[in-house]
Design a protein around this motif. Structure first.
Motif, short mmCIF file in Angstrom:
data_model
loop_
_atom_site.label_atom_id
_atom_site.label_comp_id
_atom_site.label_asym_id
_atom_site.label_seq_id
_atom_site.Cartn_x
_atom_site.Cartn_y
_atom_site.Cartn_z
N LEU A 128 2.79 -13.16 -1.11
CA LEU A 128 1.17 -13.11 -1.50
C LEU A 128 1.18 -12.83 -2.89
CD1 LEU A 128 -1.80 -13.35 -0.64
CD2 LEU A 128 -1.59 -11.04 -0.15
N GLU A 129 0.43 -13.97 -3.71
CA GLU A 129 0.34 -13.53 -5.10
C GLU A 129 -0.63 -12.75 -5.47
OE1 GLU A 129 2.49 -15.59 -7.94
OE2 GLU A 129 3.55 -14.76 -6.38
N ALA A 130 -0.97 -12.02 -6.65
CA ALA A 130 -1.95 -11.28 -7.02
C ALA A 130 -3.26 -12.08 -6.85
CB ALA A 130 -1.83 -10.50 -8.51
N VAL A 131 -4.54 -11.54 -6.69
CA VAL A 131 -5.62 -12.24 -6.47
C VAL A 131 -6.05 -12.33 -7.98
CG1 VAL A 131 -8.10 -11.89 -5.90
CG2 VAL A 131 -6.39 -11.28 -4.39
N LYS A 132 -6.68 -13.57 -8.23
CA LYS A 132 -7.23 -14.16 -9.55
C LYS A 132 -8.55 -14.07 -9.47
CE LYS A 132 -3.04 -17.03 -10.34
NZ LYS A 132 -2.10 -15.86 -11.17
N ASP A 133 -9.17 -13.13 -10.37
CA ASP A 133 -10.67 -13.08 -10.26
C ASP A 133 -11.21 -14.05 -11.29
OD1 ASP A 133 -13.22 -12.41 -10.50
OD2 ASP A 133 -12.95 -10.55 -11.86
N ARG A 134 -11.52 -15.37 -10.93
CA ARG A 134 -12.11 -16.51 -11.87
C ARG A 134 -13.39 -16.26 -12.13
NH1 ARG A 134 -7.47 -17.87 -13.67
NH2 ARG A 134 -5.99 -18.97 -12.32
N THR A 135 -14.26 -15.28 -11.56
CA THR A 135 -15.66 -15.11 -11.95
C THR A 135 -15.58 -14.11 -13.30
OG1 THR A 135 -15.91 -12.81 -10.88
CG2 THR A 135 -16.12 -14.98 -9.51
N GLY A 136 -14.84 -13.27 -13.49
CA GLY A 136 -14.63 -12.45 -14.62
C GLY A 136 -15.64 -11.19 -14.61
N LYS A 137 -16.15 -11.13 -13.47
CA LYS A 137 -17.40 -10.11 -13.21
C LYS A 137 -16.97 -9.04 -12.23
CE LYS A 137 -20.98 -13.58 -14.12
NZ LYS A 137 -22.25 -14.18 -13.70
N LEU A 138 -15.97 -8.89 -11.65
CA LEU A 138 -15.56 -8.19 -10.21
C LEU A 138 -14.82 -7.08 -10.68
CD1 LEU A 138 -14.77 -10.78 -7.60
CD2 LEU A 138 -16.98 -9.74 -8.00
N SER A 139 -15.13 -5.98 -10.18
CA SER A 139 -14.39 -4.63 -10.69
C SER A 139 -12.94 -4.79 -10.23
CB SER A 139 -15.09 -3.37 -10.08
OG SER A 139 -14.79 -3.49 -8.50
N ALA A 140 -12.13 -4.10 -10.92
CA ALA A 140 -10.60 -4.00 -10.41
C ALA A 140 -10.41 -3.46 -9.27
CB ALA A 140 -9.91 -3.18 -11.62
N GLU A 141 -11.42 -2.44 -8.60
CA GLU A 141 -11.27 -1.98 -7.34
C GLU A 141 -11.58 -2.88 -6.09
OE1 GLU A 141 -12.81 -0.60 -9.86
OE2 GLU A 141 -11.88 1.11 -10.57
N LEU A 142 -12.73 -3.95 -6.58
CA LEU A 142 -12.94 -4.72 -5.65
C LEU A 142 -11.76 -5.97 -5.64
CD1 LEU A 142 -14.92 -6.03 -3.68
CD2 LEU A 142 -16.01 -6.98 -5.36
N VAL A 143 -11.38 -6.27 -6.76
CA VAL A 143 -10.11 -7.30 -6.73
C VAL A 143 -8.99 -6.73 -5.71
CG1 VAL A 143 -8.53 -8.34 -8.16
CG2 VAL A 143 -10.93 -8.24 -8.76
N LYS A 144 -8.79 -5.42 -6.13
CA LYS A 144 -7.68 -4.74 -5.28
C LYS A 144 -7.92 -4.64 -3.81
CE LYS A 144 -4.90 -0.25 -5.25
NZ LYS A 144 -4.66 0.66 -5.77
N ALA A 145 -9.15 -4.39 -3.40
CA ALA A 145 -9.48 -4.45 -1.99
C ALA A 145 -9.45 -5.69 -1.31
CB ALA A 145 -11.07 -3.62 -1.86
N THR A 146 -9.81 -6.86 -2.22
CA THR A 146 -9.54 -8.20 -1.72
C THR A 146 -8.04 -8.56 -1.34
OG1 THR A 146 -11.52 -8.90 -3.02
CG2 THR A 146 -9.97 -10.51 -2.24
N GLU A 147 -7.32 -7.83 -2.15
CA GLU A 147 -5.73 -8.16 -1.92
C GLU A 147 -5.44 -7.65 -0.66
OE1 GLU A 147 -1.41 -7.57 -4.03
OE2 GLU A 147 -3.26 -8.30 -5.23
N ALA A 148 -5.72 -6.12 -0.46
CA ALA A 148 -5.63 -5.41 0.85
C ALA A 148 -6.04 -6.12 2.17
CB ALA A 148 -6.08 -4.02 0.84
N ARG A 149 -7.19 -6.60 1.67
CA ARG A 149 -7.72 -7.36 3.08
C ARG A 149 -7.05 -8.64 3.47
NH1 ARG A 149 -12.58 -5.33 4.67
NH2 ARG A 149 -13.57 -4.04 3.13
N LEU A 150 -6.39 -9.25 2.48
CA LEU A 150 -5.85 -10.57 2.58
C LEU A 150 -4.38 -10.04 3.32
CD1 LEU A 150 -6.34 -12.52 -0.91
CD2 LEU A 150 -6.67 -13.51 1.40
N ARG A 151 -3.61 -9.09 2.67
CA ARG A 151 -2.31 -8.59 3.36
C ARG A 151 -2.84 -8.21 4.82
NH1 ARG A 151 1.62 -7.51 0.09
NH2 ARG A 151 1.42 -7.95 -2.16
#
Length: 249
Positions: A128-151
């Motif tokens: 699993l690659e790191a989540v790429k935030d293409r919106t440029g608007k999401l917090s680092a915490e939310l992006v990290k939480a997204t990756e945890a959910r994917l895992r």
């Protein structure tokens, strides 16, 4: 590239007063677990947290193992067994010396359940690659939480996750040993025209890295965190079906 898209419209039901003030379901249950004066209410909150399949419930349940009530501590252990987050093992094992017999039994049963879950034969192997935030608007915490959910969701679907920066030779060795197929997944978060979110999963074979295609799921009508909670399970299910993730080699 094959592109598959699925729209998910979130209908926001009338929430209770606490949720209407902006708390998420997990936040509301966490407050119940931490602050309710009735041990039965705290116990019920722990059990419901365990049924959420949400990684964010884990630290709340771990804290529940320190509750003054043995009823709540036992419920927190049972909640972690239901949650099926492998990171719960460290917390549970730290409480194996629990004095109360009923809590000790619940902790031991939870540890065994998670060990069995961890030992399941994998159905497929995923880098699993790191989540790429293409919106440029999401917090680092939310992006990290997204990756945890994917895992978490991938493991629930039977994946064994590859270590970061695994060599091609090591990956081939693991795949030969496990006798499963390997995939690399690159997740991306995009903003939709209506102000919603789109989760895209690009899938390649692993470790050869031949492109298989991409699936996309969309949602709108809620805050980004709630949209991601709804979209991640749907995206993984779509990818599993589209690319036929299985143990067949």
């Amino acid at each position: 590239m094959q592109l598959f898209s699925s729209a998910l419209v979130l209908l926001l039901l009338a929430p209770c007063a606490a949720l209407a003030q902006g708390d998420s379901r997990i936040g509301f249950l966490g407050k119940q677990l931490q602050k309710s004066k009735d041990p039965r209410s705290r116990s019920q909150a722990a059990l419901v947290l365990g049924a959420t399949e949400d990684p964010e419930a884990l630290p709340l349940l771990c804290a529940g193992l320190k509750d003054e009530s043995e009823l709540v501590r036992a419920a927190a252990a049972k909640g972690m067994a239901k949650l099926l987050e492998l990171d719960a093992l460290d917390c549970l094992q730290a409480h194996k010396g629990e004095a109360d017999a009923s809590v000790q039994a619940a902790v031991s049963e939870a540890v065994e359940a998670l060990k069995e879950y961890k030992a399941r034969p994998p159905r497929f192997y995923v880098q699993l690659e790191a989540v790429k935030d293409r919106t440029g608007k999401l917090s680092a915490e939310l992006v990290k939480a997204t990756e945890a959910r994917l895992r978490s969701r991938l493991v629930r679907n039977g994946a064994q996750l590859a270590p970061a920066k695994e060599t091609k030779a090591a990956a081939k060795g693991t795949l030969k040993k496990l006798r499963v197929r390997g995939y690399r997944i690159t997740p991306e978060l995009h903003e939709t025209e209506g102000g919603g979110l789109r989760v895209a999963l690009v899938c390649l074979t692993y470790p050869e890295l031949s492109l298989m295609g991409q699936v996309e799921v969309n949602a709108a009508g809620a805050q980004p965190g709630d949209l991601i909670k709804a979209l991640v399970p749907r995206a993984v299910e779509e990818a599993a079906e589209t690319f036929e993730w299985s143990s067949e080699t």
